[in-house]
Design a protein around this motif. Structure first.
Motif, short mmCIF file in Angstrom:
data_model
loop_
_atom_site.label_atom_id
_atom_site.label_comp_id
_atom_site.label_asym_id
_atom_site.label_seq_id
_atom_site.Cartn_x
_atom_site.Cartn_y
_atom_site.Cartn_z
N LEU A 21 104.85 -41.88 -3.56
CA LEU A 21 105.25 -40.94 -4.61
C LEU A 21 106.64 -41.24 -5.18
O LEU A 21 107.11 -40.55 -6.08
CB LEU A 21 105.18 -39.50 -4.06
CG LEU A 21 103.75 -39.08 -3.71
CD1 LEU A 21 103.73 -37.88 -2.79
CD2 LEU A 21 102.95 -38.79 -4.97
N ALA A 37 102.64 -30.88 0.86
CA ALA A 37 101.87 -30.46 -0.32
C ALA A 37 100.63 -31.33 -0.52
O ALA A 37 100.54 -32.08 -1.48
CB ALA A 37 102.78 -30.52 -1.54
N PRO A 38 99.67 -31.25 0.39
CA PRO A 38 98.50 -32.12 0.26
C PRO A 38 97.58 -31.70 -0.89
O PRO A 38 97.48 -30.52 -1.22
CB PRO A 38 97.78 -31.93 1.60
CG PRO A 38 98.16 -30.56 2.05
CD PRO A 38 99.57 -30.35 1.57
N SER A 39 96.92 -32.70 -1.47
CA SER A 39 95.84 -32.42 -2.42
C SER A 39 94.57 -32.38 -1.58
O SER A 39 94.35 -33.29 -0.78
CB SER A 39 95.74 -33.55 -3.45
OG SER A 39 97.00 -33.74 -4.05
N VAL A 54 104.43 -29.68 -9.67
CA VAL A 54 105.22 -29.90 -8.45
C VAL A 54 106.68 -29.49 -8.70
O VAL A 54 107.33 -28.90 -7.83
CB VAL A 54 105.08 -31.37 -7.98
CG1 VAL A 54 105.97 -32.32 -8.74
CG2 VAL A 54 105.38 -31.50 -6.50
N ARG A 89 108.61 -28.77 2.58
CA ARG A 89 107.19 -28.45 2.34
C ARG A 89 106.32 -29.66 2.56
O ARG A 89 106.77 -30.81 2.55
CB ARG A 89 106.99 -27.84 0.96
CG ARG A 89 107.42 -28.53 -0.34
CD ARG A 89 107.44 -29.96 -0.43
NE ARG A 89 107.47 -30.51 -1.77
CZ ARG A 89 106.83 -31.61 -2.15
NH1 ARG A 89 106.15 -32.32 -1.29
NH2 ARG A 89 106.91 -32.06 -3.37
N TYR A 137 100.31 -32.98 -12.19
CA TYR A 137 101.08 -32.96 -10.94
C TYR A 137 102.58 -32.88 -11.24
O TYR A 137 103.30 -32.10 -10.62
CB TYR A 137 100.73 -34.23 -10.15
CG TYR A 137 101.74 -34.62 -9.10
CD1 TYR A 137 102.02 -33.78 -8.04
CD2 TYR A 137 102.42 -35.84 -9.19
CE1 TYR A 137 102.96 -34.14 -7.09
CE2 TYR A 137 103.36 -36.20 -8.25
CZ TYR A 137 103.63 -35.34 -7.20
OH TYR A 137 104.57 -35.69 -6.27
N GLU A 179 97.76 -28.56 -3.30
CA GLU A 179 97.86 -29.03 -4.69
C GLU A 179 96.45 -29.30 -5.22
O GLU A 179 95.96 -30.42 -5.22
CB GLU A 179 98.79 -30.24 -4.75
CG GLU A 179 100.17 -29.87 -4.21
CD GLU A 179 101.32 -30.65 -4.82
OE1 GLU A 179 101.16 -31.81 -5.17
OE2 GLU A 179 102.42 -30.05 -4.93
N ARG A 227 108.24 -36.99 1.81
CA ARG A 227 106.86 -37.34 1.46
C ARG A 227 106.70 -38.85 1.49
O ARG A 227 107.69 -39.59 1.65
CB ARG A 227 106.51 -36.77 0.08
CG ARG A 227 107.40 -37.32 -1.02
CD ARG A 227 107.14 -36.62 -2.35
NE ARG A 227 107.98 -37.17 -3.40
CZ ARG A 227 108.08 -36.66 -4.62
NH1 ARG A 227 107.41 -35.58 -4.95
NH2 ARG A 227 108.85 -37.22 -5.51
N1 GLU Z 1 99.85 -33.62 -3.63
C1 GLU Z 1 100.45 -34.90 -3.46
C2 GLU Z 1 99.58 -35.78 -2.61
O1 GLU Z 1 98.75 -35.27 -1.87
C3 GLU Z 1 101.81 -34.83 -2.79
C4 GLU Z 1 102.82 -34.24 -3.67
C5 GLU Z 1 104.25 -34.28 -3.17
O2 GLU Z 1 104.49 -34.29 -1.95
O3 GLU Z 1 105.11 -34.23 -4.03
O4 GLU Z 1 99.71 -36.98 -2.69
#
Ligand code: GLU
Length: 315
Positions: free
Chosen positions: A227, A23-25, A209, A21, A205, A57, A223
């Protein structure tokens, strides 16, 4: 009457093969750093014949920028990074996070916390602990009583407190990252009991997540290395909630000329995807950052052809 007996499998269980996946904010359009995460996770999924899901996200509404979701989708489409299955928005999945919180409550693993940031800083100062700038404060456990109780579900719903996860005494988490190899973190020493729902009612988060990765059957998380410091917390939460732990791969970060991670705060410019030529140029920069140095560089190649070559080259 014939009864149809079906052995319905969880449609997204890890047994179904690779599921990755992005998962952008939606705090802004994609910049060079977020494109690296998108491309790296997409290539890894495609190379492994897997699915690649897109999850927005958007729980922290005050940080979300109107129109960013549409911009992100348009940028991904322009770069040929197609996603499988329906796009999901965390803002529409609050019930799942609430259920996970209730489960942790039944397990007597959470407690309400009324400490302000200043109160935490004062307690730490009183203990002679200094938190370096840009580092999170380790929660000293002020609101945690010795014997944790199951709180009433009513309190859990209506409470205006933050809810923290009580860590066990020994909470040393180890995992193997596919790029960075062996990683470990002692959550008590480096993090402390962390927040799962904030005092403004927003799920954090960390909780969201973990719940989404589990419910969507994500097997591989590719990612940015920014993170990495969250991963031990997420693995611990997976364990207490009885979820499978995915494989992790953290990608090298794109830094600006001051050595800072690209982000909206550092005013990173959005990638230019106005036409195929510009989108391909952005993809090429992202691929170089990912160590893909020998991809076709001709003018006449299409994005689809280039992505095929990049997928073959991905290891
Ligand atoms: N939403 C997070 C972000 O944009 C990424 C989360 C993830 O990949 O676990 O930095």
């Amino acid at each position: 009457m014939i009864l149809a007996v079906s052995t319905l499998k969880n449609p997204s269980s890890p047994a179904d093969g690779y599921r990755g996946r992005f998962a952008p904010s939606p705090t802004g359009p994609l910049h060079a750093g977020s494109l690296v995460a998108a491309l790296g996770s997409w290539l890894d999924a495609r190379k492994n014949g897997g699915k690649w899901l897109l999850r927005i996200e958007d729980l922290d509404a005050p940080r979300c920028i109107p129109g960013a979701v549409q911009q992100i989708q348009a940028q991904l489409v322009a770069c040929g990074l197609s996603w499988d299955e329906e796009l999901t928005h965390q803002s529409q999945r609050q019930d799942h996070y609430q259920r996970a919180l209730e489960r942790l409550n039944e397990l007597k693993l959470i407690y309400p916390c009324a400490c302000s940031r200043q109160a935490i800083a004062n307690t730490l100062a009183g203990l002679g602990i200094k938190t370096p700038r840009n580092q999170e404060m380790v929660y000293p456990g002020t609101c945690r009583s010795h014997s944790l109780e199951t709180n009433s579900p009513e309190l859990l719903k209506t409470s205006k407190a933050a809810w923290r996860l009580a860590l066990p005494q020994n909470c040393h988490i180890e995992f193997e990252d596919l790029v960075l190899s062996h990683q470990d973190q002692d959550l008590n020493i480096e993090v402390g009991d962390f927040v799962l729902r904030r005092n403004d009612g927003i799920f954090t988060y960390q909780l969201a997540v973990v719940v989404d990765d589990a419910l969507q059957g994500i097997t591989h998380i590719v990612r940015g290395a920014d993170l990495l410091g969250n991963t031990a917390r997420q693995i611990h939460l997976q364990k207490v909630l009885g979820y499978h732990t995915p494989q992790y791969l953290h990608l090298p970060l794109v830094l600006d000329e001051h050595g800072e991670k690209l982000s909206k705060q550092t005013l990173a410019t959005q990638i230019n995807t106005q036409d195929e030529k510009h989108a391909l140029a952005e993809l090429r920069k992202a691929a170089l950052h990912l160590g893909l140095n020998h991809l076709p560089d001709g003018e006449s190649i299409t994005i689809a052809e280039w992505l095929l070559a990049a997928t073959r080259a991905w290891r």
